[in-house]
Write a protein that holds these residues in place. Structure first.
Motif, PDB file in Angstrom:
ATOM      1  N   GLN A  36       0.830  -1.191   0.000  1.00  0.00           N
ATOM      2  CA  GLN A  36       0.000   0.000   0.000  1.00  0.00           C
ATOM      3  C   GLN A  36       0.866   1.242   0.000  1.00  0.00           C
ATOM      4  O   GLN A  36       2.036   1.185   0.364  1.00  0.00           O
ATOM      5  N   LYS A  37       0.275   2.328  -0.417  1.00  0.00           N
ATOM      6  CA  LYS A  37       0.989   3.596  -0.471  1.00  0.00           C
ATOM      7  C   LYS A  37       1.102   4.171   0.939  1.00  0.00           C
ATOM      8  O   LYS A  37       0.145   4.148   1.703  1.00  0.00           O
ATOM      9  N   HIS A  38       2.263   4.686   1.248  1.00  0.00           N
ATOM     10  CA  HIS A  38       2.481   5.355   2.529  1.00  0.00           C
ATOM     11  C   HIS A  38       2.789   6.816   2.252  1.00  0.00           C
ATOM     12  O   HIS A  38       3.398   7.153   1.242  1.00  0.00           O
ATOM     13  N   SER A  39       2.371   7.678   3.151  1.00  0.00           N
ATOM     14  CA  SER A  39       2.464   9.105   2.896  1.00  0.00           C
ATOM     15  C   SER A  39       3.845   9.699   3.174  1.00  0.00           C
ATOM     16  O   SER A  39       4.133  10.797   2.718  1.00  0.00           O
ATOM     17  N   SER A  40       4.686   9.000   3.900  1.00  0.00           N
ATOM     18  CA  SER A  40       6.002   9.531   4.243  1.00  0.00           C
ATOM     19  C   SER A  40       7.068   8.467   4.064  1.00  0.00           C
ATOM     20  O   SER A  40       6.781   7.279   4.088  1.00  0.00           O
ATOM     21  N   LYS A  41       8.305   8.915   3.912  1.00  0.00           N
ATOM     22  CA  LYS A  41       9.414   7.996   3.702  1.00  0.00           C
ATOM     23  C   LYS A  41      10.606   8.451   4.536  1.00  0.00           C
ATOM     24  O   LYS A  41      10.850   9.652   4.678  1.00  0.00           O
ATOM     25  N   ILE A  42      11.326   7.473   5.093  1.00  0.00           N
ATOM     26  CA  ILE A  42      12.584   7.759   5.772  1.00  0.00           C
ATOM     27  C   ILE A  42      13.628   6.786   5.235  1.00  0.00           C
ATOM     28  O   ILE A  42      13.291   5.743   4.679  1.00  0.00           O
ATOM     29  N   THR A  43      14.874   7.134   5.414  1.00  0.00           N
ATOM     30  CA  THR A  43      15.968   6.239   5.072  1.00  0.00           C
ATOM     31  C   THR A  43      16.648   5.842   6.365  1.00  0.00           C
ATOM     32  O   THR A  43      16.958   6.701   7.191  1.00  0.00           O
ATOM     33  N   VAL A  44      16.857   4.549   6.536  1.00  0.00           N
ATOM     34  CA  VAL A  44      17.510   4.041   7.730  1.00  0.00           C
ATOM     35  C   VAL A  44      18.711   3.216   7.284  1.00  0.00           C
ATOM     36  O   VAL A  44      18.576   2.333   6.437  1.00  0.00           O
ATOM     37  N   TYR A  45      19.861   3.513   7.831  1.00  0.00           N
ATOM     38  CA  TYR A  45      21.055   2.750   7.514  1.00  0.00           C
ATOM     39  C   TYR A  45      21.242   1.674   8.570  1.00  0.00           C
ATOM     40  O   TYR A  45      21.112   1.946   9.761  1.00  0.00           O
ATOM     41  N   VAL A  46      21.504   0.458   8.130  1.00  0.00           N
ATOM     42  CA  VAL A  46      21.711  -0.665   9.035  1.00  0.00           C
ATOM     43  C   VAL A  46      23.012  -1.361   8.667  1.00  0.00           C
ATOM     44  O   VAL A  46      23.507  -1.233   7.541  1.00  0.00           O
ATOM     45  N   SER A  47      23.541  -2.110   9.612  1.00  0.00           N
ATOM     46  CA  SER A  47      24.748  -2.882   9.342  1.00  0.00           C
ATOM     47  C   SER A  47      24.391  -4.095   8.490  1.00  0.00           C
ATOM     48  O   SER A  47      23.218  -4.465   8.356  1.00  0.00           O
ATOM     49  N   ASP A  48      25.398  -4.726   7.932  1.00  0.00           N
ATOM     50  CA  ASP A  48      25.168  -5.951   7.161  1.00  0.00           C
ATOM     51  C   ASP A  48      24.506  -7.011   8.028  1.00  0.00           C
ATOM     52  O   ASP A  48      23.596  -7.714   7.583  1.00  0.00           O
ATOM     53  N   ALA A  49      24.946  -7.118   9.283  1.00  0.00           N
ATOM     54  CA  ALA A  49      24.382  -8.124  10.198  1.00  0.00           C
ATOM     55  C   ALA A  49      22.917  -7.824  10.503  1.00  0.00           C
ATOM     56  O   ALA A  49      22.090  -8.745  10.567  1.00  0.00           O
TER      57      ALA A  49
END
Length: 105
Positions: A36-49
């Motif tokens: 479904q469509k979401h009204s907002s977006k964020i970017t989250v950086y995570v480790s490979d693990a």
């Protein structure tokens, strides 16, 4: 309409983005829903693990529990759970305990 947009070579026409239901991201959704469509977006950086653990959880949900969801859905549900815990338990919530600078849990 071009083939890249659907409707060409026997493909059904592309579904307009506004045709998808928009719900509050913290509303419980029993049994899962299609994308479904979401009204907002964020970017989250995570480790490979962390990414591997998230992908493994997604696979475990599908293989072990019959719950087929994407990683974004898993993350949104995890956020909803931790925010509900914060609202209910405040200073004693898992989030506060894990984020305290002194590391006290």
């Amino acid at each position: 309409m071009g083939a890249a947009l659907g409707g060409g070579q026997g493909l059904p026409p592309a579904r307009p983005r506004g045709d998808r239901p928009v719900t509050h991201p913290l509303d419980p959704v029993p049994g899962g829903t299609p994308r479904q469509k979401h009204s907002s977006k964020i970017t989250v950086y995570v480790s490979d693990a962390e990414l591997l653990a998230l992908e493994q959880a997604r696979i475990d949900l599908r293989a072990g529990y019959g719950v087929a969801v994407d990683r974004g859905r898993v993350v949104r549900e995890a956020v909803a759970v931790v925010l509900a815990d914060l609202a209910e338990h405040g200073a004693d919530s898992v989030l506060v305990r894990r984020l305290r600078p002194d590391g006290t849990q």
